[in-house]
Scaffold this motif. Structure first.
Motif, PDB file in Angstrom:
ATOM      1  N   LYS A   2      -3.008   6.886   8.485  1.00 29.83           N
ATOM      2  CA  LYS A   2      -3.428   6.352   7.189  1.00 29.83           C
ATOM      3  C   LYS A   2      -2.663   7.054   6.084  1.00 29.83           C
ATOM      4  CE  LYS A   2      -7.922   5.853   6.629  1.00 29.83           C
ATOM      5  NZ  LYS A   2      -9.356   6.161   6.585  1.00 29.83           N
ATOM      6  N   THR A   3      -2.645   6.412   4.936  1.00 27.96           N
ATOM      7  CA  THR A   3      -2.096   7.034   3.741  1.00 27.96           C
ATOM      8  C   THR A   3      -3.224   7.694   2.976  1.00 27.96           C
ATOM      9  OG1 THR A   3      -0.355   5.369   3.564  1.00 27.96           O
ATOM     10  CG2 THR A   3      -0.883   6.593   1.570  1.00 27.96           C
ATOM     11  N   VAL A   4      -2.974   8.936   2.554  1.00 29.73           N
ATOM     12  CA  VAL A   4      -3.932   9.661   1.729  1.00 29.73           C
ATOM     13  C   VAL A   4      -3.193  10.202   0.513  1.00 29.73           C
ATOM     14  CG1 VAL A   4      -5.511  10.277   3.610  1.00 29.73           C
ATOM     15  CG2 VAL A   4      -3.614  11.802   3.049  1.00 29.73           C
ATOM     16  N   ARG A  11       1.326  11.534  -2.250  1.00 23.27           N
ATOM     17  CA  ARG A  11       0.920  10.737  -1.092  1.00 23.27           C
ATOM     18  C   ARG A  11       1.419  11.370   0.198  1.00 23.27           C
ATOM     19  NH1 ARG A  11       1.408   4.736  -3.682  1.00 23.27           N
ATOM     20  NH2 ARG A  11      -0.415   5.071  -4.980  1.00 23.27           N
ATOM     21  N   GLU A  41      -8.026  11.757  -0.855  1.00 23.44           N
ATOM     22  CA  GLU A  41      -8.726  10.472  -0.872  1.00 23.44           C
ATOM     23  C   GLU A  41      -7.897   9.469  -0.073  1.00 23.44           C
ATOM     24  OE1 GLU A  41      -8.623   7.469  -4.442  1.00 23.44           O
ATOM     25  OE2 GLU A  41      -8.077   9.444  -5.227  1.00 23.44           O
ATOM     26  N   ASP A  42      -8.573   8.614   0.681  1.00 27.77           N
ATOM     27  CA  ASP A  42      -7.904   7.574   1.453  1.00 27.77           C
ATOM     28  C   ASP A  42      -7.380   6.506   0.504  1.00 27.77           C
ATOM     29  OD1 ASP A  42      -8.617   8.902   3.747  1.00 27.77           O
ATOM     30  OD2 ASP A  42     -10.248   7.547   4.262  1.00 27.77           O
ATOM     31  N   LEU A  43      -6.180   6.026   0.784  1.00 22.73           N
ATOM     32  CA  LEU A  43      -5.599   4.933   0.000  1.00 22.73           C
ATOM     33  C   LEU A  43      -5.561   3.691   0.869  1.00 22.73           C
ATOM     34  CD1 LEU A  43      -2.581   6.532  -1.895  1.00 22.73           C
ATOM     35  CD2 LEU A  43      -4.828   5.947  -2.770  1.00 22.73           C
ATOM     36  N   GLU A  44      -6.449   2.780   0.596  1.00 21.77           N
ATOM     37  CA  GLU A  44      -6.505   1.530   1.352  1.00 21.77           C
ATOM     38  C   GLU A  44      -5.430   0.553   0.890  1.00 21.77           C
ATOM     39  OE1 GLU A  44      -8.549   1.244   3.915  1.00 21.77           O
ATOM     40  OE2 GLU A  44      -9.426   3.200   3.488  1.00 21.77           O
ATOM     41  N   SER A  45      -4.893   0.759  -0.315  1.00 20.73           N
ATOM     42  CA  SER A  45      -3.957  -0.198  -0.898  1.00 20.73           C
ATOM     43  C   SER A  45      -2.531  -0.052  -0.355  1.00 20.73           C
ATOM     44  CB  SER A  45      -3.934  -0.040  -2.408  1.00 20.73           C
ATOM     45  OG  SER A  45      -3.480   1.259  -2.756  1.00 20.73           O
ATOM     46  N   GLU A  46      -2.248   1.011   0.388  1.00 13.17           N
ATOM     47  CA  GLU A  46      -0.894   1.224   0.886  1.00 13.17           C
ATOM     48  C   GLU A  46      -0.948   1.582   2.362  1.00 13.17           C
ATOM     49  OE1 GLU A  46       2.515   4.506   0.069  1.00 13.17           O
ATOM     50  OE2 GLU A  46       1.798   3.435  -1.687  1.00 13.17           O
ATOM     51  N   SER A  47      -0.197   0.839   3.172  1.00 14.40           N
ATOM     52  CA  SER A  47      -0.192   1.120   4.606  1.00 14.40           C
ATOM     53  C   SER A  47       0.603   2.383   4.894  1.00 14.40           C
ATOM     54  CB  SER A  47       0.420  -0.060   5.375  1.00 14.40           C
ATOM     55  OG  SER A  47       1.828  -0.034   5.286  1.00 14.40           O
TER      56      SER A  47
END
Length: 156
Positions: A2-4, A11, A41-47
């Motif tokens: 995941k991207t965080v 990032r 924090e998890d970034l759901e907007s970027e794979s």
């Protein structure tokens, strides 16, 4: 994977999460380190793959995502080598029909790889600075074989 993002906006790719800290990798340089979970924090907007592609320079990314065949790449190389060329010259010198050339020029101009100019009083095109930088990065020196190495892929 995941991207965080940490509390500074940096990032990372999340490799492993434990109770208090997470192991992350910086996509720019490959360095791995632990960061406290309360700073991430998890970034759901970027794979994760988009984040991983962050190590590729913007000019090269633009070139890679907009040039889909060797003919189009060759067109850019020729325009860089020969300087701005008029549309008539492009049609006469290269194996393009008018609509095919127009389509390629439109896509490359919209991508910021070409810009319209005037050549001998007629409409022409030249490569942009972005395109020139990207072509410089990917160009193979005489006698060198193209290879995918850490040296050639670590361009910023």
């Amino acid at each position: 994977m995941k991207t965080v993002q940490d509390d500074t906006g940096k990032r990372y790719l999340l490799l492993k999460r434990s109770e208090h800290a997470s192991l992350v990798r910086d996509p720019q340089n490959g360095n791995e380190c632990y960061v406290q979970n309360d700073r991430l924090e998890d970034l759901e907007s970027e794979s994760a793959l988009e984040t991983a592609a962050g190590c590729v320079s913007d000019p090269v990314k633009t070139l890679l995502t907009n040039v889909h065949d060797e003919t189009t790449l060759g067109l850019l190389v020729e325009l860089e080598e020969r300087g701005p060329l008029g549309v008539r010259t492009l049609l006469d010198a290269y194996d393009f029909c008018e609509s095919d050339l127009h389509g390629r020029l439109t896509v490359l101009t919209a991508a910021g790889l070409l810009e319209e100019t005037e050549v001998a009083g007629e409409r022409g095109y030249r490569v942009t600075e972005t395109c020139g930088r990207a072509l410089e990065v990917i160009r193979v020196d005489e006698g060198d074989e193209p290879t995918a190495t850490a040296e050639t892929s670590d361009v910023s």
